[in-house]
Design an enzyme around this catalytic site. Structure first.
Site, short mmCIF file in Angstrom:
data_model
loop_
_atom_site.label_atom_id
_atom_site.label_comp_id
_atom_site.label_asym_id
_atom_site.label_seq_id
_atom_site.Cartn_x
_atom_site.Cartn_y
_atom_site.Cartn_z
N CYS A 49 0.83 -1.21 0.00
CA CYS A 49 0.00 0.00 0.00
C CYS A 49 0.87 1.26 0.00
O CYS A 49 1.52 1.57 0.99
CB CYS A 49 -0.92 -0.03 1.22
SG CYS A 49 -1.81 1.51 1.51
N CYS A 52 -0.10 4.00 2.56
CA CYS A 52 0.25 3.58 3.92
C CYS A 52 1.67 4.01 4.26
O CYS A 52 1.96 4.40 5.40
CB CYS A 52 0.14 2.06 4.05
SG CYS A 52 -1.52 1.39 3.81
#
Length: 207
Positions: A49, A52
């Protein structure tokens, strides 16, 4: 620009255990039980991700600066799919805030640092002063004590992070003037952006 004096002392140590990785086995202890003492942010993330990777360092930074007012627990959803399903995580990054054993708030997406601070404040936690605020306070104390070297170094540290900070530019110029270094004072004032030309920290030096 050469700076007079020595570097200020390092900040005080941050308490241990504020940031940790958790799992399905330890989730209750790390999050549910721990949140009965202080708010706990749960960061649901995954190695693949991209957002993230932007958000997690911001969360860690703000939690460290809060110095115990809030904790951060990180959950890798690839390794803890049951928790992700129970929390109905549909997209990441996703952050849930727990207080008194219950989820009370949350957000999705990579927020800015200022937005993360506001989120923590809404929880009743104290996000703590920013590093810039701490350095400005340090510089003000040093000026009061006539320690121009420490004050100038603190202002210089601020300018490394925020080159257009008017408080730091004005403070640095004031330190140079007080030490009789008019040329460096002029250099500092020359760095002031036009939109900050009338800032009180700048006009105070020009009087």
């Amino acid at each position: 620009m050469q700076i007079i004096g020595q570097k200020p002392e390092a900040a005080a140590a941050v308490p241990d255990g504020l940031i940790k990785d958790s799992s399905e086995r330890t989730f209750v202890a790390d999050v549910v039980e721990a949140s009965r003492d202080v708010p706990v942010l749960v960061d649901f993330w995954a190695p693949w991700c991209g957002p993230c990777k932007q958000l997690t360092p911001v969360l860690e930074k703000v939690v460290r600066e809060a110095k115990g007012a809030v904790k951060l627990v990180k959950i890798n959803i690839d390794e803890n799919k049951r928790i992700a399903a129970q929390m109905r995580i549909q997209s990441i990054p996703a952050v849930y805030a727990f207080k008194n054993g219950q989820p009370v708030d949350g957000f999705m997406g990579a927020l800015k640092e200022s937005e993360v601070r506001d989120f923590i404040k809404r929880l009743g936690g104290d996000a703590g002063p920013s590093p810039v605020d701490e350095l400005l306070a340090l510089a003000a104390e040093a000026v009061t004590a006539n320690d121009l070297a420490t004050a100038a170094q603190a202002y210089a540290q601020i300018l490394q992070e925020d080159p257009q900070n008017p408080m730091a530019l004005g403070g640095l110029a004031k330190c140079y003037l007080a030490s009789g270094d008019i040329e460096r004072a002029k250099q500092a004032l020359a760095m002031v952006p036009p939109e900050f030309a009338n800032h009180e920290a700048i006009t105070a030096v020009q009087r």
